[in-house]
Design an enzyme around this catalytic site. Structure first.
Site: not given
Ligand code: BDP
Length: 722
Positions: A309, A342, A354, A378, A383, A405, A411, A561
């Site tokens: 990102e 990460r 993705r 994660k 996500d 994680e 969120e 996205w």
């Molecule tokens: C997403 C979030 C973003 C974080 C990203 C991350 O929307 O704000 O920067 O993960 O984990 O869930 O790096």
């Protein structure tokens, strides 16, 4: 005279009781006097006094906590005694700090525990039956003290204690996505609790209470800064501030970590490159690490988000994630530091589903990382969605310690105002079977290192903490912080047991009240999945802020996205085909799992549309067609929130007004928003299915356009754009 002073005491306690704000600040460490008179008497009779043998900042903390806890819970000031001089004493220390404990020969038993483990047992000391709380190190004793206080707080028996507790993983770390300007990315409880500007001089009292709360649940690390990192935190100006926090946390067994921006050598070091194979860059990081350790001698290490990102990383220089991680690992290794690297990566070019990219990127690097690197993964491959199948990397990297994680901040789960107890989500992931080495290879066994014999182990949780007086915005958000700590310590704890502990400490030990609150909590995760993303749907929230429904989101800088990329709804059906006729992401799982997820008949309903694109009239096991089933799930979600409201309202006389009203009004928001999700999603998906809303499902209140036109430019927690 006597009467007068009694009168004064009564008035005084009346006044203090009535001005004691029930604002949630005390979290689960309330220590109010035990309400049940019989229970109180039992405790008063059983506890004769306390003695802590040992001198260190941690022992100071232990004394304070015991004083506070016992005096509060027993409703009488309880000073420390000089020796074991009566029955029912509480004796705490380590064999090396306490001659009395040393004489009890507990070393062999202690040796079976991890470094931070502890024992609570009962023995005769100086002819007196005594409760012993001991550990190899001071901090283990602190954990034992919190355990003992928890027993009282939850009205457990304290006779015949024989407890032995040891953490499942070594590093139990909160990740704060806090920025230096005090905004919190994805934070819904106010601003950052780190008052950078006033540090290092001003030590806000809440730093100490934060440390107490963490220690009480075994959290032993905190990453102070956002993964979308700012290199400035690595400059002396900020290191001095971070060091002040580290000084506060040290006695509580909590280490400080920082996020390392990969381009820091360029941004703050004046170098022309951040190439991890460049000797000058390596030298820069080595010196930086030395400098950090001068400020913070027990600095924990770095957390890094790289090539994800928009964050810089080794791939900017044609190097791998292992090259990047190893360079940083070498810099902190001689100081005993670690690197948490990460795995949340997906390519700028969007070459692939993705969900497949992290696996494709990291699996080939298995074994290429230094010993002091953990790859932080994660729980799921997209996500932190309301529900995701476990990440296929778990089990797939036997030679690389993988760290879990979880996201504690909600969120994607209603953000600041929805009551969602996350223990069932965490439990579901940890107990999933990866089949990495045949049946029984659960994610928990990957994370605790037992499956692949990892030498370092850890679990991270993205914090939900902010400057709100109750720390987490929603009073029930506290339960998720609590859960993270308890599960990182003991991954096999059940959601129910965690809920019961937390309710008893936070709200009430009354059986009826507990039953109601427990039911609300245990059903809340399924509820939110139902009213947001039932049957495996995912990533259909509003764009950017991620608040509210947005299944129509189609215009974004990149396809993955958008929402339409994930739900793939068309006139035939809905769902992401991740089988071999589609992206074949399912193949990343071990064969028994791949087979199960790969066929709609064997795929659990909860992941159905995650892996399969199915016709609107696909016949479900329930005999409903898919469209109807989706609608029923949305309705069930809304209904569950209404049930939660009913349960909560029935508790009015049991809970203090302040917290009762707070939760009540948040539940009203949740109900409204659950309805909003249902209506917006059904309206939208109906444009494809062209089928009627089935009987039993409330018709959407507004038109699709209405929902599409809602806009929330100031929704909290948005990523800052710098
Ligand atoms: C997403 C979030 C973003 C974080 C990203 C991350 O929307 O704000 O920067 O993960 O984990 O869930 O790096």
């Amino acid at each position: 005279m006597k009467v007068n002073s009694l009168f004064f005491v009564l008035i005084f306690s009346f006044v203090t009781n009535s001005i004691q704000a029930e604002d949630g600040y005390r979290l689960w460490l309330r220590y109010d006097q035990v309400k049940d008179a019989q229970q109180l008497n039992t405790y008063r009779e059983a506890i004769g006094g306390w003695l802590v043998e040992g001198e260190s900042p941690t022992f100071e903390v232990i004394r304070k906590e015991l004083q506070l806890g016992l005096s509060g819970l027993l409703g009488a000031y309880m000073p420390s005694l000089q020796s074991v001089e009566q029955d029912g004493m509480l004796l705490a220390g380590t064999p090396s700090s306490s001659p009395l404990i040393a004489s009890l020969n507990l070393n062999a038993q202690l040796d079976t525990l991890a470094d931070e483990g502890y024992i609570i047992t009962q023995k005769t000391v100086n002819t007196h039956p005594t409760t012993i709380i001991t550990a190899k190190h001071d901090v283990g004793v602190l954990y034992g003290i919190f355990h003992y206080l928890r027993l009282l707080q939850t009205h457990q028996r304290i006779d015949k204690l024989s407890i032995q507790s040891t953490p499942d993983v070594m590093h139990r770390v909160l990740n704060h996505w806090d920025n230096l300007d005090r905004t919190v990315e994805r934070g819904y409880a106010g601003f950052s609790i780190w008052d950078w500007h006033r540090l290092p001089e001003y030590i806000a009292p809440h730093y100490i209470d934060y440390a107490r709360a963490n220690a009480s649940i075994g959290i032993n690390g905190t990453v102070l800064t956002n993964v979308n990192a700012n290199a400035l935190v690595l400059t002396p100006h900020y290191l001095e501030k971070a060091a002040a926090l580290a000084d506060v946390f040290r006695p509580f067994g909590i280490k400080v970590y920082l996020t390392a921006r990969f381009s820091a050598p360029v941004e703050i070091g004046g170098l022309e490159t951040a190439d991890p194979l460049d000797p000058e860059v390596q030298q820069w990081w080595n010196e930086k690490a030395n400098e950090i350790y001068e400020f913070i001698p027990d600095f924990g290490g770095f957390l890094v988000k790289a090539n994800s990102e928009g964050q810089p990383g080794p791939q900017n220089y044609g190097r791998t994630h292992a090259d990047g991680a190893n360079m940083l690992a070498d810099a902190v290794a001689e100081h005993g530091g670690i690197v948490m690297w990460r795995a949340f990566v997906y390519s700028e070019e969007e070459p692939e589903d993705r969900a497949k990219q992290a696996y494709n990127e990291f699996k080939p690097l298995d074994g290429a990382f230094r010993d002091n690197v953990m790859v932080q993964v994660k729980n799921g491959a997209i996500d932190f969605q309301p529900r995701e199948p476990f990440h296929p990397l778990f089990g797939a990297m036997p030679q690389t310690p993988l760290m879990m994680e979880f996201q504690i901040t909600q969120e994607y789960l209603g953000q600041g105002t929805h009551l969602v107890f996350l223990a069932p989500l965490f439990e579901e992931v940890l107990q999933s079977d990866t089949y990495a080495q045949g049946e029984g290879a659960t994610v928990a066994k990957v994370i605790d290192g037992s499956l692949h014999n990892y030498q370092i182990t850890g679990m991270a949780g993205v914090a939900n903490i902010g400057t709100d007086r109750n720390w987490t915005g929603h009073h029930f958000g506290q339960a998720n912080w609590y859960t993270f700590g308890r599960m990182a310590w003991d991954m096999n704890m059940s959601s129910r047991d965690i809920a019961d502990e937390w309710i008893g400490m936070t709200f009430s030990n009354d059986e009826g009240a507990m039953r109601n609150i427990r039911t609300m909590m245990l059903n809340s995760h399924e509820a939110v999945v139902n009213y947001m993303t039932p049957l495996g749907l995912h990533h259909i929230m509003g764009a950017g802020h991620h608040y509210g429904p947005g299944p129509w989101v189609a215009e974004m800088p990149r396809a993955d996205w958008t929402s339409v990329y994930y739900h793939q709804a068309d006139k035939e059906g809905i769902g992401f085909d991740r089988t071999e006729t589609g992206s074949n992401a399912v193949e990343q799982y071990f064969p028994p799992v791949a087979r199960k997820f790969g066929e709609p008949e064997s795929c659990p309903n909860k992941y159905l549309l995650w892996f399969h694109h199915l016709d609107w009239d696909y016949k479900m096991k329930s005999d409903n067609i898919l469209w109807d089933e989706i609608a029923f799930h949305y309705q069930a979600g809304v209904d569950s929130v209404r049930l939660m409201q009913e349960k909560w309202n029935s508790l009015e006389s049991e809970i203090d007004q302040e917290r009762f009203q707070h939760v009540k009004s948040f539940l009203e928001i949740q109900e409204k928003e659950a309805d909003w999700w249902k209506d917006a999603c059904l309206n939208y998906f109906q444009t494809f299915s062209k089928l009627p809303i089935p009987e039993g499902v409330e018709k959407p209140e507004e038109s699709l356009e209405y929902y599409q036109n809602l806009s929330f430019p100031f929704a909290p927690g948005i990523r800052p754009r710098w």
